[in-house]
Design a protein around this motif. Structure first.
Motif, mmCIF file in Angstrom:
data_model
loop_
_atom_site.group_PDB
_atom_site.id
_atom_site.type_symbol
_atom_site.label_atom_id
_atom_site.label_comp_id
_atom_site.label_asym_id
_atom_site.label_seq_id
_atom_site.Cartn_x
_atom_site.Cartn_y
_atom_site.Cartn_z
ATOM 1 N N ARG A 281 0.819 -1.212 0.000
ATOM 2 C CA ARG A 281 0.000 0.000 0.000
ATOM 3 C C ARG A 281 0.850 1.257 0.000
ATOM 4 O O ARG A 281 0.455 2.282 -0.542
ATOM 5 C CB ARG A 281 -0.921 -0.002 1.221
ATOM 6 N N ALA A 282 2.039 1.193 0.600
ATOM 7 C CA ALA A 282 2.946 2.344 0.593
ATOM 8 C C ALA A 282 3.913 2.283 -0.576
ATOM 9 O O ALA A 282 4.273 3.308 -1.159
ATOM 10 C CB ALA A 282 3.728 2.404 1.908
ATOM 11 N N GLY A 283 4.332 1.080 -0.941
ATOM 12 C CA GLY A 283 5.296 0.933 -2.013
ATOM 13 C C GLY A 283 4.759 1.369 -3.353
ATOM 14 O O GLY A 283 5.526 1.758 -4.243
ATOM 15 N N GLY A 284 3.456 1.343 -3.547
ATOM 16 C CA GLY A 284 2.862 1.736 -4.812
ATOM 17 C C GLY A 284 2.613 3.217 -4.949
ATOM 18 O O GLY A 284 2.089 3.671 -5.970
ATOM 19 N N LEU A 285 2.972 4.002 -3.946
ATOM 20 C CA LEU A 285 2.736 5.443 -3.970
ATOM 21 C C LEU A 285 3.977 6.195 -4.424
ATOM 22 O O LEU A 285 5.099 5.786 -4.138
ATOM 23 C CB LEU A 285 2.342 5.932 -2.569
ATOM 24 N N ASP A 286 3.765 7.322 -5.127
ATOM 25 C CA ASP A 286 4.906 8.170 -5.464
ATOM 26 C C ASP A 286 5.230 9.069 -4.273
ATOM 27 O O ASP A 286 4.540 9.044 -3.243
ATOM 28 C CB ASP A 286 4.623 9.000 -6.724
ATOM 29 N N GLY A 287 6.272 9.869 -4.402
ATOM 30 C CA GLY A 287 6.725 10.689 -3.284
ATOM 31 C C GLY A 287 5.659 11.597 -2.693
ATOM 32 O O GLY A 287 5.428 11.588 -1.473
ATOM 33 N N PRO A 288 4.975 12.410 -3.523
ATOM 34 C CA PRO A 288 3.922 13.276 -2.970
ATOM 35 C C PRO A 288 2.801 12.504 -2.278
ATOM 36 O O PRO A 288 2.278 12.934 -1.247
ATOM 37 C CB PRO A 288 3.409 14.024 -4.210
ATOM 38 N N ALA A 289 2.428 11.359 -2.844
ATOM 39 C CA ALA A 289 1.355 10.575 -2.237
ATOM 40 C C ALA A 289 1.772 10.010 -0.886
ATOM 41 O O ALA A 289 0.974 9.945 0.054
ATOM 42 C CB ALA A 289 0.938 9.442 -3.179
ATOM 43 N N ALA B 238 11.298 0.559 2.449
ATOM 44 C CA ALA B 238 11.607 -0.874 2.437
ATOM 45 C C ALA B 238 11.074 -1.562 1.189
ATOM 46 O O ALA B 238 11.732 -2.422 0.605
ATOM 47 C CB ALA B 238 11.032 -1.540 3.690
ATOM 48 N N THR B 239 9.868 -1.179 0.761
ATOM 49 C CA THR B 239 9.274 -1.812 -0.406
ATOM 50 C C THR B 239 10.033 -1.460 -1.676
ATOM 51 O O THR B 239 10.309 -2.317 -2.521
ATOM 52 C CB THR B 239 7.798 -1.383 -0.552
ATOM 53 N N ARG B 240 10.409 -0.200 -1.798
ATOM 54 C CA ARG B 240 11.131 0.217 -3.002
ATOM 55 C C ARG B 240 12.560 -0.287 -3.006
ATOM 56 O O ARG B 240 13.143 -0.503 -4.054
ATOM 57 C CB ARG B 240 11.122 1.732 -3.089
ATOM 58 N N GLY B 241 13.098 -0.486 -1.803
ATOM 59 C CA GLY B 241 14.466 -0.971 -1.728
ATOM 60 C C GLY B 241 14.575 -2.459 -1.875
ATOM 61 O O GLY B 241 15.662 -3.030 -1.835
ATOM 62 N N GLY B 242 13.414 -3.131 -2.013
ATOM 63 C CA GLY B 242 13.424 -4.591 -2.170
ATOM 64 C C GLY B 242 13.722 -5.287 -0.898
ATOM 65 O O GLY B 242 14.118 -6.431 -0.901
#
Length: 237
Positions: A106-114, A233-237
């Motif tokens: 749910r957090a990993g799918g958001l861009d920076g502003p979101a 964590a999600t974006r960093g794998g």
């Protein structure tokens, strides 16, 4: 809670408050058009209505944890707990073996502003403010007018745990963790128990400091920093 001589509330009033809170999160919020923005606005409005109703019913600012004289104590206790949460998230992000524990789709799918909107607006206003006023403020104060302190705390924690049934189901679905009925039920039950225990800690902070600010700061640190940590964590794998 603060005044042993305070008049008792009718049992049906406290029971009604519990039902309204659970119905709000289970039935009302999911039906709102334009979520999640509308949910934030609705929860802020509900916070105001609940506080106004509590004051009209005779609950004092001190009983609600909103007395100005207790703000410094609330800031000390809540700030210390928030610092511990920050340190824990920092360690988890720094240790590769622990990073997957923070990942959340749910957090990993958001861009920076979101991510910023969720951490700085949706969590503080739509979640923390509403839940702390509702559970550690009004419900706890109302229950203390009716029940012994331990029973009042237990009631607020139980309702707080049940409040998280719908979010638990949503989290399982978002992370593709939903299994059969037994597995899903077990996961939801664990979430309810875990959040009830968290509610116990929040209630202890509220009572120990005398201020709602203490659990607000801990709750805010846990959820808002949790969003940032999950995104990293999600974006960093």
């Amino acid at each position: 809670m603060d005044d042993p001589a305070a008049p008792r509330w009718p049992a049906r009033a406290t029971a009604g408050l519990c039902v309204v809170l659970l119905a709000w999160n289970t039935l009302v919020v999911p039906a709102l058009p334009g979520r999640p923005a509308s949910a934030v606005a609705a929860n802020v409005a509900a916070t105001g209505v609940l506080l106004a109703g509590a004051r009209w019913s005779g609950l004092t600012w001190a009983e609600l944890g909103l007395a100005r004289r207790r703000l410094p104590a609330g800031a000390r206790w809540g700030g210390a707990c928030a610092a511990l949460v920050l340190a824990a998230y920092g360690v988890a992000l720094a240790v590769p073996a622990l990073r997957p524990l923070l990942a959340d789709a749910r957090a990993g799918g958001l861009d920076g502003p979101a991510v910023a909107v969720r951490a700085l607006v949706r969590v503080p206003l739509g979640t923390v403010l509403w839940e702390e006023v509702a559970f550690r403020g009004v419900l706890l104060a109302a229950a203390c007018r009716l029940l012994p302190l331990r029973a009042a705390v237990a009631l607020s924690c139980a309702v707080f745990g049940l409040w998280h049934v719908r979010p638990a189901l949503g989290g399982l679905a978002a992370n593709d963790l939903a299994g059969g009925p037994v597995a899903t039920g077990a996961a939801v039950l664990l979430t309810v128990l875990w959040t009830a225990v968290a509610g116990l800690l929040f209630a202890w902070l509220r009572l120990r400091s005398g201020s709602l600010l203490a659990p607000v700061l801990l709750h805010l640190a846990t959820n808002s920093l949790g969003v940032l940590a999950a995104a990293a964590a999600t974006r960093g794998g």
